[in-house]
Design a protein around this motif. Structure first.
Motif, PDB file in Angstrom:
ATOM      1  N   ALA A   6       0.533  -0.938  -0.001  1.00 45.33           N
ATOM      2  CA  ALA A   6       0.272  -0.391   0.073  1.00 45.33           C
ATOM      3  C   ALA A   6       0.874   1.083  -0.288  1.00 45.33           C
ATOM      4  O   ALA A   6       0.692   2.284  -0.839  1.00 45.33           O
ATOM      5  CB  ALA A   6      -0.916  -0.036   1.487  1.00 45.33           C
ATOM      6  N   ILE A  32      -3.853   4.760   4.355  1.00 47.55           N
ATOM      7  CA  ILE A  32      -4.045   3.120   3.965  1.00 47.55           C
ATOM      8  C   ILE A  32      -4.654   2.478   5.758  1.00 47.55           C
ATOM      9  O   ILE A  32      -4.502   3.310   6.862  1.00 47.55           O
ATOM     10  CB  ILE A  32      -2.738   2.633   4.565  1.00 47.55           C
ATOM     11  CG1 ILE A  32      -2.144   3.342   3.575  1.00 47.55           C
ATOM     12  CG2 ILE A  32      -2.113   1.242   4.603  1.00 47.55           C
ATOM     13  CD1 ILE A  32      -0.189   3.453   3.471  1.00 47.55           C
ATOM     14  N   VAL A  66      -5.507   1.365  -0.358  1.00 56.06           N
ATOM     15  CA  VAL A  66      -4.899   3.160   0.145  1.00 56.06           C
ATOM     16  C   VAL A  66      -6.574   3.797  -0.321  1.00 56.06           C
ATOM     17  O   VAL A  66      -7.344   3.287  -1.311  1.00 56.06           O
ATOM     18  CB  VAL A  66      -4.145   3.442  -1.514  1.00 56.06           C
ATOM     19  CG1 VAL A  66      -4.352   4.076  -1.612  1.00 56.06           C
ATOM     20  CG2 VAL A  66      -2.545   1.985  -0.690  1.00 56.06           C
TER      21      VAL A  66
END
Length: 95
Positions: A6, A32, A66
């Motif tokens: 991520a 995140i 994300v």
């Protein structure tokens, strides 16, 4: 995706994603968090109480996503944060 994946994704897309509207919103920052939205409250609570590193450690081994964050003001002047999942962003812009 893993947390490290991520982070890597944000590095790859940050210049592009901030400059274009995505689902009608302009992304201003990234976040995140867990892919499973039902775990988001737990993740955020740990993050506030013990810090971001503790929250990430607690969720290692789980899937992360994300999120693009857009901030708008409501009629009362209270900021509203909208989160848009960006996991497929690279596939979308590649087509």
């Amino acid at each position: 995706m893993t947390f490290d994946e991520a982070v890597s994704m944000i590095e790859r897309i940050k210049e592009i994603a901030v400059s274009v509207p995505i689902k009608g919103r302009f992304i201003q920052s990234f976040f995140i968090g867990p892919t499973d939205w039902k775990l988001m409250a737990t993740f955020m609570t740990i993050r506030v109480q013990r810090g971001e590193d503790a929250a990430i450690s607690e969720f290692l081994g789980k899937s992360f996503s994300v999120y693009g964050v857009s901030e708008t003001n409501t009629e009362g002047g209270i900021p509203r944060l909208d989160m848009t999942v960006l996991d497929d962003f690279e596939k979308i812009i590649g087509n």
